[in-house]
Design a protein around this motif. Structure first.
Motif, mmCIF file in Angstrom:
data_model
loop_
_atom_site.group_PDB
_atom_site.id
_atom_site.type_symbol
_atom_site.label_atom_id
_atom_site.label_comp_id
_atom_site.label_asym_id
_atom_site.label_seq_id
_atom_site.Cartn_x
_atom_site.Cartn_y
_atom_site.Cartn_z
ATOM 1 N N LEU A 169 -34.794 23.444 -30.176
ATOM 2 C CA LEU A 169 -34.015 24.465 -30.874
ATOM 3 C C LEU A 169 -33.605 23.866 -32.214
ATOM 4 N N PRO A 170 -34.329 24.173 -33.285
ATOM 5 C CA PRO A 170 -34.115 23.460 -34.551
ATOM 6 C C PRO A 170 -32.775 23.781 -35.196
ATOM 7 N N PRO A 171 -32.338 22.935 -36.127
ATOM 8 C CA PRO A 171 -31.081 23.199 -36.841
ATOM 9 C C PRO A 171 -31.104 24.568 -37.508
ATOM 10 N N GLY A 172 -29.963 25.242 -37.454
ATOM 11 C CA GLY A 172 -29.831 26.563 -38.073
ATOM 12 C C GLY A 172 -30.176 27.711 -37.162
ATOM 13 N N SER A 173 -30.759 27.432 -36.002
ATOM 14 C CA SER A 173 -31.134 28.504 -35.075
ATOM 15 C C SER A 173 -30.067 28.661 -33.997
ATOM 16 N N SER A 174 -30.088 29.792 -33.337
ATOM 17 C CA SER A 174 -29.152 30.055 -32.252
ATOM 18 C C SER A 174 -29.887 30.786 -31.139
ATOM 19 N N ALA A 175 -29.305 30.762 -29.957
ATOM 20 C CA ALA A 175 -29.940 31.390 -28.799
ATOM 21 C C ALA A 175 -28.868 31.626 -27.739
ATOM 22 N N VAL A 176 -29.277 32.309 -26.681
ATOM 23 C CA VAL A 176 -28.430 32.489 -25.508
ATOM 24 C C VAL A 176 -29.133 31.825 -24.332
ATOM 25 N N ALA A 177 -28.441 30.888 -23.692
ATOM 26 C CA ALA A 177 -28.982 30.190 -22.529
ATOM 27 C C ALA A 177 -28.399 30.811 -21.270
ATOM 28 N N GLU A 178 -29.272 31.353 -20.438
ATOM 29 C CA GLU A 178 -28.853 32.019 -19.197
ATOM 30 C C GLU A 178 -29.171 31.109 -18.017
ATOM 31 N N PHE A 179 -28.123 30.629 -17.352
ATOM 32 C CA PHE A 179 -28.268 29.686 -16.240
ATOM 33 C C PHE A 179 -28.098 30.414 -14.905
ATOM 34 N N ARG A 180 -28.970 30.088 -13.967
ATOM 35 C CA ARG A 180 -28.824 30.557 -12.588
ATOM 36 C C ARG A 180 -28.950 29.331 -11.674
ATOM 37 N N PHE A 181 -27.840 28.957 -11.034
ATOM 38 C CA PHE A 181 -27.811 27.784 -10.165
ATOM 39 C C PHE A 181 -27.890 28.213 -8.705
ATOM 40 N N ARG A 182 -28.474 27.342 -7.865
ATOM 41 C CA ARG A 182 -28.553 27.627 -6.432
ATOM 42 C C ARG A 182 -27.178 27.521 -5.783
ATOM 43 N N ASP A 183 -26.383 26.546 -6.232
ATOM 44 C CA ASP A 183 -25.060 26.308 -5.662
ATOM 45 C C ASP A 183 -23.994 26.510 -6.731
ATOM 46 N N THR A 184 -22.764 26.619 -6.297
ATOM 47 C CA THR A 184 -21.649 26.741 -7.239
ATOM 48 C C THR A 184 -21.461 25.427 -7.985
ATOM 49 N N VAL A 185 -21.380 25.489 -9.288
ATOM 50 C CA VAL A 185 -21.186 24.311 -10.125
ATOM 51 C C VAL A 185 -19.976 24.523 -11.018
ATOM 52 N N ARG A 186 -19.534 23.421 -11.629
ATOM 53 C CA ARG A 186 -18.457 23.486 -12.624
ATOM 54 C C ARG A 186 -19.085 23.393 -14.012
ATOM 55 N N LEU A 187 -18.867 24.420 -14.804
ATOM 56 C CA LEU A 187 -19.390 24.460 -16.167
ATOM 57 C C LEU A 187 -18.356 25.196 -17.028
ATOM 58 N N GLY A 188 -17.221 24.504 -17.229
ATOM 59 C CA GLY A 188 -16.073 25.171 -17.829
ATOM 60 C C GLY A 188 -15.293 25.911 -16.774
ATOM 61 N N ALA A 189 -15.968 26.780 -16.017
ATOM 62 C CA ALA A 189 -15.407 27.450 -14.847
ATOM 63 C C ALA A 189 -16.363 27.203 -13.683
ATOM 64 N N ARG A 190 -15.982 27.649 -12.510
ATOM 65 C CA ARG A 190 -16.845 27.509 -11.345
ATOM 66 C C ARG A 190 -17.680 28.771 -11.185
ATOM 67 N N GLY A 191 -18.965 28.600 -10.873
ATOM 68 C CA GLY A 191 -19.816 29.766 -10.688
ATOM 69 C C GLY A 191 -21.263 29.357 -10.525
ATOM 70 N N ARG A 192 -22.133 30.373 -10.414
ATOM 71 C CA ARG A 192 -23.570 30.144 -10.286
ATOM 72 C C ARG A 192 -24.353 30.729 -11.457
ATOM 73 N N HIS A 193 -23.783 31.704 -12.126
ATOM 74 C CA HIS A 193 -24.504 32.400 -13.194
ATOM 75 C C HIS A 193 -23.671 32.319 -14.478
ATOM 76 N N PHE A 194 -24.279 31.748 -15.523
ATOM 77 C CA PHE A 194 -23.581 31.584 -16.800
ATOM 78 C C PHE A 194 -24.508 32.009 -17.928
ATOM 79 N N ALA A 195 -23.958 32.624 -18.939
ATOM 80 C CA ALA A 195 -24.672 32.925 -20.186
ATOM 81 C C ALA A 195 -23.885 32.268 -21.317
ATOM 82 N N ILE A 196 -24.525 31.343 -22.031
ATOM 83 C CA ILE A 196 -23.836 30.516 -23.024
ATOM 84 C C ILE A 196 -24.535 30.635 -24.366
ATOM 85 N N ASP A 197 -23.752 30.911 -25.413
ATOM 86 C CA ASP A 197 -24.293 30.890 -26.770
ATOM 87 C C ASP A 197 -24.502 29.443 -27.191
#
Length: 531
Positions: free
Chosen positions: A463-491
């Motif tokens: 992902l080169p400098p100056g670009s942006s995207a949305v990363a959509e995560f789907r985990f099998r188990d509950t994880v900690r990623l700021g909050a607890r959950g399995r599905h996250f969408a992060i800019d």
């Protein structure tokens, strides 16, 4: 700084490296024209002249518009900061219980410390410590109000400090908390060369706070680069409207600044820690320092050889900057980050910063993605954040601008030039080892990229400098990623290291065997630097 000059110099004179940056008015805003780093001790006028002459040679028309002439850059206005060697502070208290929070606060406030309490040191040993020629100040503290065990001994201890201050009138004395009740022991404080300052009590369990702010103000002169770094971090946080952490590993100390923009018209918040024990190359590396450097080393030297190499790095920080020398620097930088983290434990209880900025001479010879990896290896926290590098070391000079509005305006103009984007790191915690943890789909402007997530490694998306995207995560188990959950969408935003999903343990666990550990560290760095 006014709008009258068309160019000026930003100078950061460190203990090992001096960096000069040329900043000019282009298209109605200030822009970084160029920068040059040289070993400390180099003639700064010569460095500035070479920088200006290179600008003239590269773009004569732009140089003429900025009124930069061949051989004339040394006449330009300057914003200048410098790193000063830490001074020594004797920290004393009536009891070991009272001493602990004082020492924790002083150790992260720009001072090298020696300490003792009336409970464990006799008056002769205490006097010898206070009268040592290398001691520049004395911090004597007690609770507010003093506890029963302190009250019995604090008067005698204050009298002993006052006697030492009379023998050494240039000593700065700080009376913290309940010790301020004994100000009268020091006589006419206005007649002595050294100040006698009243301060608040140390906070038990929280080594920062008002006393730390006071000690930093006394320890560091107004033009000190590390002190200015805090003001620069605040300006950056206000301009970006984001939580910003600035991490500096320098030759004589490490610095950590946490800045949060004001909310609802309120004042911004700053927590600044300057830790001499977090220097890149301590003057006398003891066994714990050597062991920690060895933990991060990939070339398998024994303890004696590592000690010799660290001493050589201290003597000649610019020598042997490639090969094993570069590897040693990165191992020493990670070890220094660990000591910095230990002295700022309260950072772990805060929300993760939106942006982490690395600065300092320790990163000068490292590939940019390796800098971000070093920070993530040591300062591990579940969450997602962007990383950047203050590549021209201009954040501290900008922080030295006294007027906050003018400082912010300068950062606004230079925001595109100030930081080299290293990328976004996403670090989930709580995954089960041994099987796929899930997947991530990165939705960018040119399409989507899908990756399987395997615990224990690093997954990188270009992902080169100056670009942006949305990363959509789907985990099998509950994880900690700021909050607890399995599905996250992060800019996420791009950088020199792209988007990195860090699936390793939090905190990081390394093999006990040096050869296996070195292979693993090398593999992680290679996967990130070379893709």
């Amino acid at each position: 700084m006014t709008s009258e000059p068309r160019a000026f110099l930003a100078l950061d004179s460190g203990a090992a490296t001096t960096v000069a940056a040329l900043i000019g008015r282009v298209g109605g805003r200030w822009r970084l024209i160029g920068s040059l780093a040289m070993p400390a001790g180099a003639d700064i006028e010569a460095v500035v002249t070479v920088l200006g002459d290179r600008a003239v040679a590269a773009d004569p028309a732009l140089a003429a518009a900025l009124d930069v002439r061949t051989g004339g850059a040394a006449d330009l206005p300057r914003l200048e900061v410098a790193s000063h060697p830490p001074r020594r502070l004797a920290v004393v208290a009536a009891s070991e219980r009272a001493l602990a929070p004082l020492l924790a606060t002083a150790s992260r406030s720009g001072w090298r410390t020696v300490s003792g309490s009336a409970e464990t040191i006799d008056p002769l040993a205490m006097s010898t410590m206070l009268l040592d020629a290398g001691v520049s100040g004395v911090l004597i503290g007690a609770g507010d109000p003093p506890s029963a065990d302190e009250r019995r001994a604090i008067g005698e201890l204050a009298a002993l400090v006052a006697a030492a201050a009379e023998r050494q009138p240039e000593l700065t004395v700080i009376l913290a908390g309940g010790a301020a009740e004994h100000l009268g022991s020091f006589g006419d404080v206005g007649a002595r060369p050294g100040e006698v300052v009243l301060g608040p009590a140390a906070q038990r369990g929280a080594p920062g706070g008002p006393l730390a702010d006071l000690l930093i103000e006394i320890a560091l002169p107004a033009d000190d680069a590390r002190r200015a770094l805090g003001s620069g971090a605040v300006a950056l946080a206000e301009v970006l409207d984001r939580r910003v952490d600035v991490v500096e590993i320098g030759f004589d100390a490490g610095t950590r600044a946490s800045a949060t923009p004001g909310v609802g018209g309120g004042a911004p918040a700053l927590d600044l820690a300057v830790v001499p024990t977090a220097a890149l190359a301590p003057s006398e590396p003891d066994d714990p320092v050597i062991d920690r450097v060895g933990l991060w080393s990939t070339w398998g030297a024994d303890r004696h050889r590592l000690r010799d190499r660290l001493r050589e790095l201290r003597i000649a920080p610019w020598s042997d900057a490639t090969g094993d020398g570069a590897t040693l620097r990165m191992a020493a930088a990670r070890a220094a980050l660990g000591r910095l983290d230990e002295c700022t434990p309260e950072w772990a209880d805060r929300p993760a910063a939106d942006l982490v900025v690395a600065t300092g001479g320790a990163w000068a010879v490292a590939p940019a993605p390796a800098v971000a990896l070093a920070l993530v290896d040591v300062l591990r926290r579940p969450g997602a954040g962007q990383f950047a590098l203050d590549h021209a070391r201009i954040l501290a000079p900008l922080g030295s601008i006294p007027d906050p509005d003018e400082r912010r305006a300068m950062v606004v103009d230079l925001i595109d030039d100030l930081l080299a984007p290293l990328g976004t790191f996403v670090t989930p915690a709580g995954m089960r080892p041994g099987r796929s943890a899930g997947s991530v789909v990165v939705h960018g402007t040119t399409g989507s990229t899908r990756l399987e997530l395997m615990p224990g490694g690093l997954a990188r998306v270009d992902l080169p400098p100056g670009s942006s995207a949305v990363a959509e995560f789907r985990f099998r188990d509950t994880v900690r990623l700021g909050a607890r959950g399995r599905h996250f969408a992060i800019d996420v935003t791009g950088g020199l290291g792209g988007l990195v999903v860090d699936l390793r343990d939090v905190p990081l666990r390394l093999p006990d065997r040096a050869d296996l550990r070195g292979e693993l560290l090398e593999a992680w760095q290679t996967s990130l630097v070379t893709g």
